[in-house]
Enzyme design. Structure first.
Site, short mmCIF file in Angstrom:
data_model
loop_
_atom_site.label_atom_id
_atom_site.label_comp_id
_atom_site.label_asym_id
_atom_site.label_seq_id
_atom_site.Cartn_x
_atom_site.Cartn_y
_atom_site.Cartn_z
N LEU A 21 0.82 -1.21 0.00
CA LEU A 21 0.00 0.00 0.00
C LEU A 21 0.86 1.26 0.00
O LEU A 21 1.91 1.30 0.65
CB LEU A 21 -0.88 0.02 1.26
CG LEU A 21 -1.95 -1.06 1.37
CD1 LEU A 21 -2.54 -1.06 2.79
CD2 LEU A 21 -3.04 -0.80 0.34
N ASP A 70 3.17 -3.44 12.40
CA ASP A 70 1.77 -3.00 12.40
C ASP A 70 0.81 -4.06 12.92
O ASP A 70 -0.31 -3.74 13.33
CB ASP A 70 1.37 -2.56 10.98
CG ASP A 70 2.13 -1.31 10.60
OD1 ASP A 70 2.37 -0.48 11.48
OD2 ASP A 70 2.50 -1.19 9.42
N ARG A 89 -4.79 -5.57 5.25
CA ARG A 89 -3.64 -6.02 6.04
C ARG A 89 -4.03 -6.92 7.23
O ARG A 89 -3.18 -7.40 7.95
CB ARG A 89 -2.84 -4.81 6.54
CG ARG A 89 -2.21 -3.99 5.39
CD ARG A 89 -1.05 -3.15 5.86
NE ARG A 89 -0.04 -3.94 6.53
CZ ARG A 89 0.96 -3.44 7.23
NH1 ARG A 89 1.09 -2.14 7.32
NH2 ARG A 89 1.85 -4.21 7.82
N ARG A 135 -5.33 5.04 10.23
CA ARG A 135 -5.32 3.61 10.52
C ARG A 135 -5.84 3.24 11.92
O ARG A 135 -6.32 2.14 12.12
CB ARG A 135 -3.88 3.08 10.38
CG ARG A 135 -3.34 3.15 8.95
CD ARG A 135 -3.94 2.08 8.07
NE ARG A 135 -3.48 2.16 6.70
CZ ARG A 135 -2.40 1.55 6.24
NH1 ARG A 135 -1.64 0.84 7.06
NH2 ARG A 135 -2.07 1.66 4.97
N HIS A 165 1.37 6.86 9.93
CA HIS A 165 1.31 6.43 11.34
C HIS A 165 1.97 7.48 12.23
O HIS A 165 2.78 8.28 11.76
CB HIS A 165 2.08 5.12 11.52
CG HIS A 165 1.45 3.93 10.90
ND1 HIS A 165 2.11 3.09 10.03
CD2 HIS A 165 0.20 3.41 11.03
CE1 HIS A 165 1.31 2.11 9.64
NE2 HIS A 165 0.13 2.29 10.23
N CYS A 249 9.23 -0.12 11.40
CA CYS A 249 8.15 -0.99 10.91
C CYS A 249 8.58 -2.43 10.63
O CYS A 249 7.74 -3.32 10.57
CB CYS A 249 7.59 -0.52 9.58
SG CYS A 249 7.67 1.18 9.24
C1 LIG Z 1 5.76 3.43 11.21
N1 LIG Z 1 5.29 2.87 9.98
C2 LIG Z 1 5.37 3.75 8.88
C3 LIG Z 1 4.78 1.57 9.96
N2 LIG Z 1 4.71 0.96 11.01
N3 LIG Z 1 4.31 0.92 8.87
C4 LIG Z 1 4.50 1.16 7.49
C5 LIG Z 1 3.55 0.37 6.65
C6 LIG Z 1 3.67 0.62 5.18
C7 LIG Z 1 2.66 -0.12 4.36
N4 LIG Z 1 2.95 0.03 2.97
C8 LIG Z 1 1.23 0.36 4.61
O1 LIG Z 1 0.81 1.30 3.95
O2 LIG Z 1 0.54 -0.19 5.44
#
Ligand SMILES: CN(C)C(=N)NCCC[C@H](N)C(=O)O
Length: 256
Positions: A21, A70, A89, A135, A165, A249
């Site tokens: 994503l 996540d 997800r 999110r 996030h 992440c």
């Molecule tokens: C602190 N960050 C940024 C994270 N814990 N996660 C990044 C997730 C990226 C994934 N493409 C998405 O859009 O979910």
């Protein structure tokens, strides 16, 4: 997990990584082979800092599963399986649950309709900041509070703006100082946030003692941190940054 064991939970990227994503950045091509090498170097950096690497079995059908932070929040010996604000997800949790069971941690979960992504959870001592944005919602923050207050934690919701996030915008140095982008968070509820030289400098992962992991894309921030007396371990995670990932992440650290 024996007392004193220091573990880094990780999940290798799969061949469909480029379908991950993107929300706040323009989509760019991702080189899956380079990403696999960068992930190996990331695992190696964690291992060299004294962590035992514990792998969640990869799942090639889940492009974002590599961003394992996540799907899981660990506080003391409690592993909280999350419910992502991105419906696509949510299937990632099953594999993470199996890996956590192998570590012998107690488990709990964020239940529907609440949503919470681990990237929105920033633990600083006994305070747990929870980002409220695309999110994670108020119910998710409330569910986290109900699970963590009995462990002596204070949960503080923080509105985020224009970032994926909370930890896309703000992380913490080993002494608890927040660093990152004050413009992207509700600073009224936070201690002062030390602004960083580069956007990706907002992301540091404390490794123990005075050592922090930081991305190679933030050389000026790394130099600033060394000037403050920190040791920096630098990793190139450029292929993951194209998908809004960062150094936090790609792992969940368990144990002091
Ligand atoms: C602190 N960050 C940024 C994270 N814990 N996660 C990044 C997730 C990226 C994934 N493409 C998405 O859009 O979910």
């Amino acid at each position: 997990m024996p007392p004193g064991d220091r573990v880094a939970l990780v999940r290798r990227p799969g061949p469909r990584l480029e379908d991950g994503l993107v929300t706040h950045v323009r989509r760019r091509p991702v080189d899956a082979a380079l990403a696999a090498r960068q992930h190996a170097a990331y695992r190696d950096a964690l291992a060299r800092s004294g962590r035992r690497i514990h792998e969640v079995a990869p799942d090639d059908a889940l492009p974002d599963a590599v961003f394992v932070e996540d799907a899981l929040v660990v506080c003391d010996r409690l592993a909280i399986l999350t419910r992502s604000g991105a419906p696509r997800r949510r299937a990632e949790v099953a594999g993470v649950e199996r890996a956590v069971a192998a570590l012998g941690l107690e488990t709990a979960r964020i239940e529907a309709p609440a949503t919470l992504d681990g990237g929105d959870v920033l633990q600083v001592g006994a305070t747990v900041y929870v980002g409220l944005g695309g999110r994670t919602d108020g119910r998710g923050a409330a569910a986290l509070r109900a699970l963590l207050e009995p462990l002596g934690r204070t949960v503080v919701p923080v509105r985020t703006h224009g970032v994926l996030h909370l930890k896309s915008a703000v992380t913490a140095l080993p002494d608890g100082t927040l660093i990152g982008r004050p413009d992207a968070v509700d600073t009224a509820v936070l201690p002062p946030v030390r602004a960083v030289a580069e956007e990706t400098g907002a992301h540091v992962l404390p490794l123990g003692g005075d050592e922090v992991l930081i991305g190679a894309s933030a050389p000026r921030t790394a130099a600033d941190l060394r000037g403050l007396g920190y040791r920096t371990r630098v990793v190139d995670i450029g292929e993951f940054e194209k998908l809004e990932g960062c150094v936090t992440c790609l792992s969940v650290l368990v144990g002091a």
